[in-house]
Design a protein around this motif. Structure first.
Motif, short mmCIF file in Angstrom:
data_model
loop_
_atom_site.label_atom_id
_atom_site.label_comp_id
_atom_site.label_asym_id
_atom_site.label_seq_id
_atom_site.Cartn_x
_atom_site.Cartn_y
_atom_site.Cartn_z
N LEU A 154 0.83 -1.21 0.00
CA LEU A 154 0.00 0.00 0.00
C LEU A 154 0.86 1.26 0.00
O LEU A 154 0.55 2.25 -0.68
CB LEU A 154 -0.94 -0.02 1.20
CG LEU A 154 -2.00 -1.12 1.20
CD1 LEU A 154 -2.79 -1.10 2.50
CD2 LEU A 154 -2.94 -0.98 0.01
N PHE A 155 1.96 1.25 0.77
CA PHE A 155 2.86 2.39 0.76
C PHE A 155 3.46 2.60 -0.63
O PHE A 155 3.56 3.73 -1.11
CB PHE A 155 4.00 2.17 1.76
CG PHE A 155 3.58 2.24 3.21
CD1 PHE A 155 2.60 3.11 3.64
CD2 PHE A 155 4.18 1.42 4.16
CE1 PHE A 155 2.22 3.18 4.97
CE2 PHE A 155 3.81 1.47 5.49
CZ PHE A 155 2.82 2.35 5.89
N VAL A 156 3.87 1.52 -1.28
CA VAL A 156 4.45 1.62 -2.62
C VAL A 156 3.45 2.23 -3.59
O VAL A 156 3.77 3.16 -4.36
CB VAL A 156 4.91 0.23 -3.12
CG1 VAL A 156 5.29 0.29 -4.61
CG2 VAL A 156 6.10 -0.26 -2.31
N GLY A 157 2.22 1.74 -3.56
CA GLY A 157 1.20 2.28 -4.45
C GLY A 157 0.91 3.74 -4.20
O GLY A 157 0.72 4.53 -5.13
N MET A 158 0.90 4.13 -2.91
CA MET A 158 0.63 5.53 -2.58
C MET A 158 1.74 6.44 -3.09
O MET A 158 1.49 7.49 -3.68
CB MET A 158 0.46 5.67 -1.07
CG MET A 158 0.11 7.08 -0.61
SD MET A 158 1.58 8.13 -0.31
CE MET A 158 2.26 7.34 1.14
N TYR A 159 3.01 6.05 -2.87
CA TYR A 159 4.12 6.89 -3.33
C TYR A 159 4.15 6.96 -4.86
O TYR A 159 4.56 7.99 -5.42
CB TYR A 159 5.45 6.37 -2.78
CG TYR A 159 5.82 6.99 -1.47
CD1 TYR A 159 6.64 8.11 -1.40
CD2 TYR A 159 5.32 6.48 -0.27
CE1 TYR A 159 6.97 8.70 -0.20
CE2 TYR A 159 5.64 7.06 0.95
CZ TYR A 159 6.47 8.18 0.98
OH TYR A 159 6.79 8.76 2.18
N ARG A 160 3.74 5.92 -5.52
CA ARG A 160 3.69 5.94 -6.98
C ARG A 160 2.60 6.91 -7.47
O ARG A 160 2.85 7.75 -8.34
CB ARG A 160 3.43 4.53 -7.50
CG ARG A 160 3.28 4.44 -9.02
CD ARG A 160 2.88 3.04 -9.45
NE ARG A 160 2.62 2.97 -10.86
CZ ARG A 160 3.52 2.66 -11.79
NH1 ARG A 160 4.76 2.36 -11.43
NH2 ARG A 160 3.21 2.63 -13.06
N LYS A 161 1.41 6.77 -6.89
CA LYS A 161 0.27 7.55 -7.38
C LYS A 161 0.34 9.01 -6.93
O LYS A 161 0.08 9.93 -7.71
CB LYS A 161 -1.03 6.91 -6.91
CG LYS A 161 -1.31 5.55 -7.53
CD LYS A 161 -2.61 4.96 -6.98
CE LYS A 161 -2.92 3.62 -7.64
NZ LYS A 161 -1.95 2.57 -7.27
N GLN A 162 0.68 9.23 -5.65
CA GLN A 162 0.61 10.59 -5.11
C GLN A 162 1.85 11.41 -5.43
O GLN A 162 1.75 12.63 -5.63
CB GLN A 162 0.39 10.55 -3.60
CG GLN A 162 0.17 11.92 -2.97
CD GLN A 162 -0.42 11.83 -1.58
OE1 GLN A 162 -1.00 10.81 -1.20
NE2 GLN A 162 -0.27 12.90 -0.79
N TYR A 163 3.02 10.77 -5.51
CA TYR A 163 4.26 11.51 -5.68
C TYR A 163 4.96 11.22 -7.00
O TYR A 163 6.03 11.78 -7.26
CB TYR A 163 5.21 11.21 -4.52
CG TYR A 163 4.66 11.66 -3.19
CD1 TYR A 163 4.55 13.01 -2.87
CD2 TYR A 163 4.21 10.72 -2.26
CE1 TYR A 163 4.04 13.41 -1.66
CE2 TYR A 163 3.68 11.13 -1.04
CZ TYR A 163 3.60 12.49 -0.74
OH TYR A 163 3.08 12.89 0.46
N GLY A 164 4.40 10.35 -7.82
CA GLY A 164 4.98 10.10 -9.13
C GLY A 164 6.26 9.29 -9.08
O GLY A 164 7.02 9.29 -10.07
#
Length: 328
Positions: A154-164
């Motif tokens: 979930l952390f990986v997905g969030m950093y990908r989506k929110q921070y590019g």
């Protein structure tokens, strides 16, 4: 620039560091456990070994600046529920908190790639074992280990989506192969390593149960090559990938592969799933085309070929065949 491989004294981490170093990549191999000279020799001169705690953000930032790190493959973890059950807080810190710390560092320093090594253990609900698990199957962890690995995803997905951030999760399942040949059975790893090492020691294997246990076994060389491909490819179009053959093998098929690799091996197995489900929940096979589509990588060692290659390695390394005192 350098590639950070965390958990580099582990099974996957050491194989990956060795592969990357031999391919000409400058590797920073993070570790907490002592590193043997044999491990250093195996990895080669392009691999620099650095002892560091992954949950210490400031030390990590200094490490990244010193070595010019611009990407990471994060293999470090408390590896299964047998180990995790006794150390719940350390498991959370290692599998979840450290992942978040690394992702934040990757964001701040604008790393080109971050690969998180996850597990099929994020799927632990009751399911149709014949139904393949694709990358978009909803997470269903039910144990401490599965939950902490799912949190990292979930952390990986969030950093990908929110921070590019160019970050992705790659899930693996039941890895076997050199140099890991435990002296005693390690039930979370499944029957491949146990049966092969015992057969090569001349131990007759007579099991009252276990033949119906099924899993997605993958040779460690395929695993390492898949992670390397994910790290070097120009673009990752998804946040989650599955690395494997897209099918399960049962323990009866494992026994057949071991007999083929070790002529004369005595292996008799009854029905049922114990003891392999003591620390494992069975699931459908990890499946999907994403990794092949984005990197052109496909595993090259199905079970019979992988077991044969592992047997050959063990035969060439006599220390791996030392008697254990186990009799049947």
């Amino acid at each position: 620039m350098a590639l950070l491989i965390t958990g580099a004294t582990g099974h996957v981490g050491l194989t990956l560091a060795t592969l990357a170093g031999r391919a000409g990549v400058d590797v920073v191999a993070q570790h907490r456990s002592p590193v043997s000279q044999a491990q250093k020799d195996r990895a080669g001169p392009r691999v620099r070994w650095v002892r560091a705690a992954l949950d210490d953000h400031f030390s990590l930032a200094a490490l990244a600046a010193e070595y010019g790190i611009d990407g990471a493959i994060h293999t470090a973890a408390v590896p299964n529920d047998r180990v995790a059950a006794a150390i719940p807080w350390e498991t959370v810190q290692t599998n979840a908190t450290a992942t978040a710390a690394l992702l934040e560092l990757a964001r701040i320093q604008n790393w080109r790639r971050f690969i998180y090594v996850s597990s099929g253990s994020v799927f632990q609900k009751e399911m149709d074992l014949a139904q393949p698990l694709t990358e978009d199957t909803p997470l269903s962890p039910a144990t401490l280990y599965g939950s902490t690995k799912a949190a990292g995803e979930l952390f990986v997905g969030m950093y990908r989506k929110q921070y590019g951030l160019s970050a992705a999760t790659v899930r693996i399942s039941f890895v076997y192969g050199p140099p890991l040949v435990p002296a005693e059975r390690d039930l979370p790893r499944g029957p491949v390593v146990a049966f092969l090492s015992e057969a090569l020691r001349g131990i007759a294997i007579r099991e009252p149960a276990g033949g119906d246990f099924r899993a997605s076994f993958t040779h460690v060389d395929d695993v390492a090559e898949g992670f390397a491909a994910a790290h070097r490819t120009e673009r990752l179009n998804h946040d989650v990938y599955h690395l494997g053959h897209g099918r399960n093998w049962d323990t009866f098929e494992v026994a057949e592969a071991v007999r083929a690799a070790v002529p004369g091996a005595v292996i008799e197995i009854g029905p049922g799933t114990a003891p392999w489900t003591t620390f494992n929940r069975m699931r459908g096979p990890l499946a999907g085309r994403r990794l092949a589509d984005d990197t052109d990588f496909v595993p090259r060692l199905p079970l019979e070929d992988g077991v044969a290659a592992f047997a050959q390695w063990i035969k060439q390394n006599d220390r791996a065949r030392a008697p254990t005192g186990r009799t049947r």
